[in-house]
Design an enzyme around this catalytic site. Structure first.
Site, short mmCIF file in Angstrom:
data_model
loop_
_atom_site.label_atom_id
_atom_site.label_comp_id
_atom_site.label_asym_id
_atom_site.label_seq_id
_atom_site.Cartn_x
_atom_site.Cartn_y
_atom_site.Cartn_z
CG ASP A 116 55.37 -108.04 -19.63
OD1 ASP A 116 55.62 -108.26 -18.42
OD2 ASP A 116 56.16 -108.32 -20.54
CB SER A 166 58.22 -111.31 -17.92
OG SER A 166 58.02 -109.91 -17.99
CD GLN A 204 55.66 -109.76 -15.13
OE1 GLN A 204 56.36 -108.81 -14.75
NE2 GLN A 204 55.13 -109.83 -16.34
#
Length: 292
Positions: free
Chosen positions: A194, A214, A264
């Site tokens: 991430d 996110s 993502q």
């Protein structure tokens, strides 16, 4: 105890219930990679030896508070001969922050093999990070992630893909030596995955400030690796529109083996006046914890 070890050291409350401790942070919201890594730890704790995670899919439903512990509830969806599945909910103050589905595969299967190649880039030791031209929010994140060695490769030092709208290449590794345990490395990479990925969507938009968060996260673990050794995170952003950016990353070990793939979608909404790209505290992390 090193930060990543504290992140992954979940307390088992009941058979399929785990709790993550508060990790000191300058971020007001719980870091998404932390929640994903802890959810994966919880799922892994309920799987029989001989199974390894090969994929996870998660949705960030609500922002968590970094100064509060998070509880993880594991649902044992299926235990098969070759595959088993788990669902995990991350709960804070009774609210669902994050849901994850993870699939585990029994080791020993054989089949066809092929892999993308790693692009040619300078070695991480040859990269000197110059943060002066980076966004303030990115510099703050690099400070937050100081337990990890992160080196963004200058775009002039590798061949650009002319068919990709936005791209970024990053060397990264855990500064903390990790044990010879597959779970530690897999869950640490979930944490690391991430990092910097959403920033890859901002490369062609210099000077444009956006709200960053996110929204979802998917990973596929393809080959063995060590998260405390150098990994190359080759990132692209195929599209950004309607306040969201889609990002994709391929992770290679230093020998050029493709070890993981990440996709993502993140919030990339035009920043409103008076708001922060990433909400940060003006207090030191320990001071915030003391004032809870």
């Amino acid at each position: 105890m090193a930060r990543i070890n504290r992140v992954l050291d979940l307390e088992q409350v009941d058979r399929d219930i785990f709790r993550g401790t508060v990790i000191e942070s300058a971020l007001l919201r719980t870091f998404g990679g932390q929640v994903a890594a802890q959810a994966l730890v919880a799922a892994t704790r309920t799987v029989e030896p001989g199974f390894s995670v090969h994929s996870l899919h998660g949705y960030f439903i609500a922002a968590g508070r970094s100064d509060r512990p998070t509880v993880f509830l594991v649902d044992r969806i299926r235990d098969g001969r070759s595959f088993c599945s788990r669902q995990v909910k991350a709960i804070q103050d009774g609210n669902n922050l994050f849901t994850m589905s993870a699939s585990f595969h029994r080791s020993g299967d054989h089949g066809i093999e092929h892999s993308d190649q790693m692009r040619e880039v300078p070695d991480p030791e040859d990269i000197v990070m110059d943060t002066s031209g980076m966004r303030e929010s990115f510099r703050a994140l690099l400070e937050e992630w100081s337990d990890f060695d992160i080196r963004v490769v200058d775009p002039s030092q590798y061949r650009q893909n002319p068919y990709t709208a936005s791209q970024q290449v990053v060397w990264l590794r855990s500064r903390t030596p990790l044990p010879d345990d597959e779970t530690a490395h897999v869950c640490t990479l979930a944490y690391m995955s991430d990092m910097t990925l959403l920033q890859s969507a901002l490369v062609p938009h210099a000077g444009v400030e956006v709200q960053e968060a996110s929204l979802d996260h998917a990973m596929w673990f393809l080959r063995p690796f060590r998260a405390d050794d150098w990994l190359l995170y080759d990132q692209v952003s195929p599209s950004a529109s309607a306040g969201r950016a889609l990002t994709h990353g391929r992770i290679f070990d230093r020998s050029g083996n493709l070890v993981a793939v990440v996709t993502q979608e993140g919030l990339a909404r035009t920043l409103r006046p008076g708001t922060q790209s990433i909400p940060m505290s003006t207090l030191a992390p320990k001071e915030r914890t003391q004032q809870r």
